[in-house]
Design a protein around this motif. Structure first.
Motif, PDB file in Angstrom:
ATOM      1  N   SER A  48       0.833  -1.211   0.000  1.00  0.00           N
ATOM      2  CA  SER A  48       0.000   0.000   0.000  1.00  0.00           C
ATOM      3  C   SER A  48       0.865   1.258   0.000  1.00  0.00           C
ATOM      4  O   SER A  48       0.346   2.364  -0.133  1.00  0.00           O
ATOM      5  N   GLU A  49       2.180   1.085   0.123  1.00  0.00           N
ATOM      6  CA  GLU A  49       3.123   2.199   0.046  1.00  0.00           C
ATOM      7  C   GLU A  49       4.177   1.886  -1.020  1.00  0.00           C
ATOM      8  O   GLU A  49       5.319   1.558  -0.711  1.00  0.00           O
ATOM      9  N   PRO A  50       3.804   1.985  -2.308  1.00  0.00           N
ATOM     10  CA  PRO A  50       4.701   1.597  -3.397  1.00  0.00           C
ATOM     11  C   PRO A  50       6.048   2.311  -3.402  1.00  0.00           C
ATOM     12  O   PRO A  50       7.033   1.758  -3.887  1.00  0.00           O
ATOM     13  N   ALA A  51       6.130   3.509  -2.856  1.00  0.00           N
ATOM     14  CA  ALA A  51       7.425   4.208  -2.831  1.00  0.00           C
ATOM     15  C   ALA A  51       8.458   3.398  -2.054  1.00  0.00           C
ATOM     16  O   ALA A  51       9.650   3.443  -2.368  1.00  0.00           O
ATOM     17  N   GLY A  52       8.018   2.637  -1.066  1.00  0.00           N
ATOM     18  CA  GLY A  52       8.924   1.810  -0.282  1.00  0.00           C
ATOM     19  C   GLY A  52       9.449   0.599  -1.033  1.00  0.00           C
ATOM     20  O   GLY A  52      10.351  -0.092  -0.558  1.00  0.00           O
ATOM     21  N   LEU A  53       8.918   0.350  -2.219  1.00  0.00           N
ATOM     22  CA  LEU A  53       9.351  -0.796  -3.025  1.00  0.00           C
ATOM     23  C   LEU A  53      10.495  -0.459  -3.971  1.00  0.00           C
ATOM     24  O   LEU A  53      11.103  -1.348  -4.539  1.00  0.00           O
ATOM     25  N   ARG A  54      10.776   0.809  -4.161  1.00  0.00           N
ATOM     26  CA  ARG A  54      11.743   1.207  -5.193  1.00  0.00           C
ATOM     27  C   ARG A  54      13.070   0.474  -5.080  1.00  0.00           C
ATOM     28  O   ARG A  54      13.603   0.017  -6.074  1.00  0.00           O
ATOM     29  N   GLY A  55      13.600   0.332  -3.892  1.00  0.00           N
ATOM     30  CA  GLY A  55      14.877  -0.366  -3.724  1.00  0.00           C
ATOM     31  C   GLY A  55      14.821  -1.819  -4.150  1.00  0.00           C
ATOM     32  O   GLY A  55      15.796  -2.368  -4.642  1.00  0.00           O
ATOM     33  N   ALA A  56      13.667  -2.442  -3.977  1.00  0.00           N
ATOM     34  CA  ALA A  56      13.515  -3.843  -4.371  1.00  0.00           C
ATOM     35  C   ALA A  56      13.598  -4.015  -5.883  1.00  0.00           C
ATOM     36  O   ALA A  56      13.998  -5.063  -6.379  1.00  0.00           O
ATOM     37  N   PHE A  57      13.238  -2.973  -6.632  1.00  0.00           N
ATOM     38  CA  PHE A  57      13.210  -3.067  -8.087  1.00  0.00           C
ATOM     39  C   PHE A  57      14.525  -2.673  -8.749  1.00  0.00           C
ATOM     40  O   PHE A  57      14.714  -2.936  -9.930  1.00  0.00           O
TER      41      PHE A  57
END
Length: 152
Positions: A48-57
């Motif tokens: 629900s907080e996609p900005a927190g996924l950036r490092g994973a990508f």
């Protein structure tokens, strides 16, 4: 590298294991920390907080979007910003089929009821595939078996 969301669920756990066993570099994403196969990186994140996924990508080539949260487009946008160019999304029907292999039917239907009704965008995917390809959409399992080599 391949990123898998919902990596600790019934389908995600199996997919992560299969990809790792095939020698793929995998990042498993889930809300809770979880043991992963050797060589698999785990990222704890809230969809629900996609900005927190950036490092994973960062550095990823592909994304298996098994769980998409409330705003799948924001997740796809974050993935694209991280360099991901190949995407696979699991449909509700595929989730039902996968869960039915290991769970009683009332539990499967109860789980899907909790997840709610697919959005208009989710409902549009299969008809679009059929219209564009001239055939019904194939199952996720069929696609994965045919295309695993493309992710190497």
């Amino acid at each position: 590298m391949i990123v898998v969301t919902g990596a600790t669920g019934n389908v995600g756990r199996e997919l992560v294991g299969a990809l790792a066993a095939a020698g793929e570099k995998v990042t498993a994403v889930s809300r809770q920390p979880a043991r992963q196969p050797e060589g698999v990186e785990h990222r704890q994140a809230d969809l629900s907080e996609p900005a927190g996924l950036r490092g994973a990508f960062d550095g990823a080539d592909a994304l298996f979007l098994l769980v998409a949260g409330e705003n799948p487009q924001a997740i796809l946008d974050a993935a694209k910003a991280g360099g991901v160019r190949r995407f696979v999304e699991q449909t509700r029907e595929e989730a039902r089929a996968q869960m039915s292999r290991v769970m009683p039917a009332p539990v499967v239907e109860g789980t899907l009821a909790i997840l709610g009704t697919p959005s208009a965008a989710e409902q549009q995917v299969s008809p679009d595939v059929e219209r564009l390809l001239g055939r019904p959409a194939r199952s996720f399992a069929d696609w994965a078996a045919r295309n695993l080599a493309a992710f190497r």
